[in-house]
Write a protein that holds these residues in place. Structure first.
Motif, PDB file in Angstrom:
ATOM      1  N   ALA A 122       0.836  -1.205   0.000  1.00 49.12           N
ATOM      2  CA  ALA A 122       0.000   0.000   0.000  1.00 49.12           C
ATOM      3  C   ALA A 122       0.871   1.255   0.000  1.00 49.12           C
ATOM      4  O   ALA A 122       0.588   2.220  -0.724  1.00 49.12           O
ATOM      5  N   ILE A 123       1.939   1.232   0.778  1.00 48.97           N
ATOM      6  CA  ILE A 123       2.858   2.369   0.822  1.00 48.97           C
ATOM      7  C   ILE A 123       3.563   2.532  -0.521  1.00 48.97           C
ATOM      8  O   ILE A 123       3.699   3.644  -1.036  1.00 48.97           O
ATOM      9  N   VAL A 124       4.009   1.425  -1.103  1.00 54.23           N
ATOM     10  CA  VAL A 124       4.691   1.486  -2.392  1.00 54.23           C
ATOM     11  C   VAL A 124       3.749   2.043  -3.461  1.00 54.23           C
ATOM     12  O   VAL A 124       4.144   2.872  -4.284  1.00 54.23           O
ATOM     13  N   PHE A 125       2.483   1.642  -3.446  1.00 56.65           N
ATOM     14  CA  PHE A 125       1.535   2.121  -4.441  1.00 56.65           C
ATOM     15  C   PHE A 125       1.190   3.595  -4.256  1.00 56.65           C
ATOM     16  O   PHE A 125       0.698   4.236  -5.179  1.00 56.65           O
ATOM     17  N   GLU A 126       1.463   4.161  -3.083  1.00 56.97           N
ATOM     18  CA  GLU A 126       1.237   5.589  -2.863  1.00 56.97           C
ATOM     19  C   GLU A 126       2.387   6.440  -3.393  1.00 56.97           C
ATOM     20  O   GLU A 126       2.235   7.649  -3.544  1.00 56.97           O
ATOM     21  N   LEU A 127       3.531   5.826  -3.678  1.00 57.30           N
ATOM     22  CA  LEU A 127       4.675   6.566  -4.187  1.00 57.30           C
ATOM     23  C   LEU A 127       4.371   7.127  -5.570  1.00 57.30           C
ATOM     24  O   LEU A 127       3.577   6.549  -6.325  1.00 57.30           O
ATOM     25  N   PRO A 128       5.012   8.221  -5.936  1.00 60.84           N
ATOM     26  CA  PRO A 128       4.892   8.713  -7.319  1.00 60.84           C
ATOM     27  C   PRO A 128       5.380   7.642  -8.293  1.00 60.84           C
ATOM     28  O   PRO A 128       6.249   6.828  -7.957  1.00 60.84           O
ATOM     29  N   ARG A 129       4.844   7.636  -9.486  1.00 62.66           N
ATOM     30  CA  ARG A 129       5.129   6.607 -10.480  1.00 62.66           C
ATOM     31  C   ARG A 129       6.630   6.420 -10.722  1.00 62.66           C
ATOM     32  O   ARG A 129       7.123   5.295 -10.782  1.00 62.66           O
ATOM     33  N   LYS A 130       7.379   7.503 -10.827  1.00 63.21           N
ATOM     34  CA  LYS A 130       8.814   7.392 -11.115  1.00 63.21           C
ATOM     35  C   LYS A 130       9.549   6.643 -10.011  1.00 63.21           C
ATOM     36  O   LYS A 130      10.439   5.847 -10.288  1.00 63.21           O
ATOM     37  N   LEU A 131       9.179   6.903  -8.775  1.00 62.08           N
ATOM     38  CA  LEU A 131       9.830   6.218  -7.666  1.00 62.08           C
ATOM     39  C   LEU A 131       9.382   4.768  -7.574  1.00 62.08           C
ATOM     40  O   LEU A 131      10.194   3.884  -7.285  1.00 62.08           O
ATOM     41  N   ARG A 132       8.088   4.520  -7.808  1.00 60.72           N
ATOM     42  CA  ARG A 132       7.554   3.148  -7.791  1.00 60.72           C
ATOM     43  C   ARG A 132       8.277   2.283  -8.805  1.00 60.72           C
ATOM     44  O   ARG A 132       8.673   1.160  -8.515  1.00 60.72           O
ATOM     45  N   GLU A 133       8.432   2.804 -10.025  1.00 60.83           N
ATOM     46  CA  GLU A 133       9.088   2.032 -11.080  1.00 60.83           C
ATOM     47  C   GLU A 133      10.510   1.664 -10.692  1.00 60.83           C
ATOM     48  O   GLU A 133      10.921   0.510 -10.845  1.00 60.83           O
ATOM     49  N   ALA A 134      11.257   2.628 -10.196  1.00 61.97           N
ATOM     50  CA  ALA A 134      12.655   2.363  -9.833  1.00 61.97           C
ATOM     51  C   ALA A 134      12.738   1.307  -8.737  1.00 61.97           C
ATOM     52  O   ALA A 134      13.548   0.375  -8.821  1.00 61.97           O
ATOM     53  N   LEU A 135      11.891   1.438  -7.725  1.00 60.10           N
ATOM     54  CA  LEU A 135      11.908   0.486  -6.614  1.00 60.10           C
ATOM     55  C   LEU A 135      11.539  -0.916  -7.080  1.00 60.10           C
ATOM     56  O   LEU A 135      12.191  -1.897  -6.729  1.00 60.10           O
ATOM     57  N   THR A 158      20.595   9.423 -12.003  1.00 61.06           N
ATOM     58  CA  THR A 158      19.166   9.676 -11.787  1.00 61.06           C
ATOM     59  C   THR A 158      18.474   8.421 -11.290  1.00 61.06           C
ATOM     60  O   THR A 158      17.628   8.482 -10.393  1.00 61.06           O
ATOM     61  N   ALA A 159      18.854   7.272 -11.841  1.00 56.55           N
ATOM     62  CA  ALA A 159      18.263   6.005 -11.398  1.00 56.55           C
ATOM     63  C   ALA A 159      18.602   5.748  -9.935  1.00 56.55           C
ATOM     64  O   ALA A 159      17.727   5.356  -9.148  1.00 56.55           O
ATOM     65  N   LYS A 160      19.862   5.988  -9.547  1.00 55.20           N
ATOM     66  CA  LYS A 160      20.264   5.813  -8.149  1.00 55.20           C
ATOM     67  C   LYS A 160      19.499   6.761  -7.243  1.00 55.20           C
ATOM     68  O   LYS A 160      19.048   6.374  -6.162  1.00 55.20           O
ATOM     69  N   SER A 161      19.327   7.985  -7.688  1.00 57.79           N
ATOM     70  CA  SER A 161      18.609   8.986  -6.902  1.00 57.79           C
ATOM     71  C   SER A 161      17.154   8.582  -6.692  1.00 57.79           C
ATOM     72  O   SER A 161      16.623   8.675  -5.584  1.00 57.79           O
ATOM     73  N   ARG A 162      16.506   8.135  -7.771  1.00 57.82           N
ATOM     74  CA  ARG A 162      15.106   7.709  -7.656  1.00 57.82           C
ATOM     75  C   ARG A 162      14.962   6.521  -6.717  1.00 57.82           C
ATOM     76  O   ARG A 162      14.042   6.469  -5.900  1.00 57.82           O
ATOM     77  N   LEU A 163      15.870   5.580  -6.835  1.00 61.54           N
ATOM     78  CA  LEU A 163      15.812   4.399  -5.976  1.00 61.54           C
ATOM     79  C   LEU A 163      16.028   4.796  -4.515  1.00 61.54           C
ATOM     80  O   LEU A 163      15.307   4.323  -3.631  1.00 61.54           O
ATOM     81  N   HIS A 164      16.986   5.664  -4.266  1.00 59.14           N
ATOM     82  CA  HIS A 164      17.244   6.127  -2.899  1.00 59.14           C
ATOM     83  C   HIS A 164      16.027   6.857  -2.337  1.00 59.14           C
ATOM     84  O   HIS A 164      15.617   6.611  -1.195  1.00 59.14           O
ATOM     85  N   ARG A 165      15.444   7.751  -3.130  1.00 55.34           N
ATOM     86  CA  ARG A 165      14.268   8.500  -2.666  1.00 55.34           C
ATOM     87  C   ARG A 165      13.088   7.573  -2.418  1.00 55.34           C
ATOM     88  O   ARG A 165      12.329   7.759  -1.463  1.00 55.34           O
ATOM     89  N   ALA A 166      12.918   6.548  -3.254  1.00 58.90           N
ATOM     90  CA  ALA A 166      11.815   5.599  -3.069  1.00 58.90           C
ATOM     91  C   ALA A 166      11.990   4.814  -1.777  1.00 58.90           C
ATOM     92  O   ALA A 166      11.048   4.674  -0.992  1.00 58.90           O
ATOM     93  N   ARG A 167      13.195   4.307  -1.549  1.00 56.87           N
ATOM     94  CA  ARG A 167      13.453   3.546  -0.324  1.00 56.87           C
ATOM     95  C   ARG A 167      13.275   4.427   0.916  1.00 56.87           C
ATOM     96  O   ARG A 167      12.701   3.995   1.915  1.00 56.87           O
ATOM     97  N   ALA A 168      13.762   5.656   0.837  1.00 59.67           N
ATOM     98  CA  ALA A 168      13.631   6.580   1.970  1.00 59.67           C
ATOM     99  C   ALA A 168      12.161   6.898   2.243  1.00 59.67           C
ATOM    100  O   ALA A 168      11.749   6.951   3.411  1.00 59.67           O
ATOM    101  N   ALA A 169      11.387   7.088   1.204  1.00 60.99           N
ATOM    102  CA  ALA A 169       9.965   7.399   1.381  1.00 60.99           C
ATOM    103  C   ALA A 169       9.223   6.223   2.023  1.00 60.99           C
ATOM    104  O   ALA A 169       8.391   6.418   2.918  1.00 60.99           O
ATOM    105  N   VAL A 170       9.520   5.007   1.579  1.00 62.76           N
ATOM    106  CA  VAL A 170       8.871   3.825   2.162  1.00 62.76           C
ATOM    107  C   VAL A 170       9.282   3.683   3.627  1.00 62.76           C
ATOM    108  O   VAL A 170       8.435   3.449   4.494  1.00 62.76           O
TER     109      VAL A 170
END
Length: 187
Positions: A122-135, A158-170
């Motif tokens: 549920a948390i992952v699905f709340e992420l913005p699409r760009k972050l969800r895809e990377a994660l 950019t890919a590393k940044s998106r992945l880091h931001r996605a993990r941090a948000a979760v």
């Protein structure tokens, strides 16, 4: 399964046999990724079908710069983006993601694990699409940073940044929910 021979294919190759092999090896991954991007089973079915049609049509132009899995996931991502951008889909109201549960023998640990999994999804699905895809591409499909960058059509940084931001948000959301639960326990 390795498909290294696809780098050197010519017009004499039986494309039907290769398509069958690709569908067996990666069909589930393609469908799951399409479903993750669209949240709708019928769209995931259509997108997966379109992906393998495109792969069939462009089989002889596969250059082997990436793995076959990365190539198919990139086609899936682009096809899903095209579908989601279409005028028809923008007029249709998408229902929020609902995790289906199946009945299992009641065991406390199974129940806790299932609830935690649902909470994380549920948390992952709340992420913005760009972050969800990377994660998803990194964690679930195991793509390397270079493959992730190629699939997302961005630089490695950019890919590393998106992945880091996605993990941090979760992690941040899980910590917030854990602190709310603890406050409710003590009140």
């Amino acid at each position: 399964m390795q498909f290294d021979y696809l780098k050197h294919v010519t017009d004499g190759l039986d494309r039907n046999a290769v398509l069958d092999e690709l569908m067996r090896a990666y069909g589930k991954d393609v469908w799951n990724f399409a479903y993750f991007l669209t949240h709708r089973r019928e769209l995931a079915d259509d997108i997966a079908q379109d992906v393998f049609i495109k792969a069939y049509e462009h089989l002889y132009s596969f250059r082997g710069k990436s793995s076959v899995k990365t190539w198919l996931l990139a086609i899936t991502r682009n096809t899903a983006r095209d579908v989601l951008r279409s005028a028809w889909i923008r007029r249709v109201t998408l229902m929020p993601f609902r995790q289906e549960t199946t009945s299992h023998p009641s065991a406390e640990q199974e129940s806790i694990d299932r609830l935690m999994t649902q909470q994380v999804w549920a948390i992952v699905f709340e992420l913005p699409r760009k972050l969800r895809e990377a994660l998803l591409l990194c964690s679930h499909y195991g793509l390397s940073m270079s493959e992730l960058a190629e699939t997302l059509q961005v630089s490695v940084g950019t890919a590393k940044s998106r992945l880091h931001r996605a993990r941090a948000a979760v992690n941040r959301k899980l910590m917030e929910e854990a602190s709310i639960t603890e406050e409710e326990e003590w009140t």
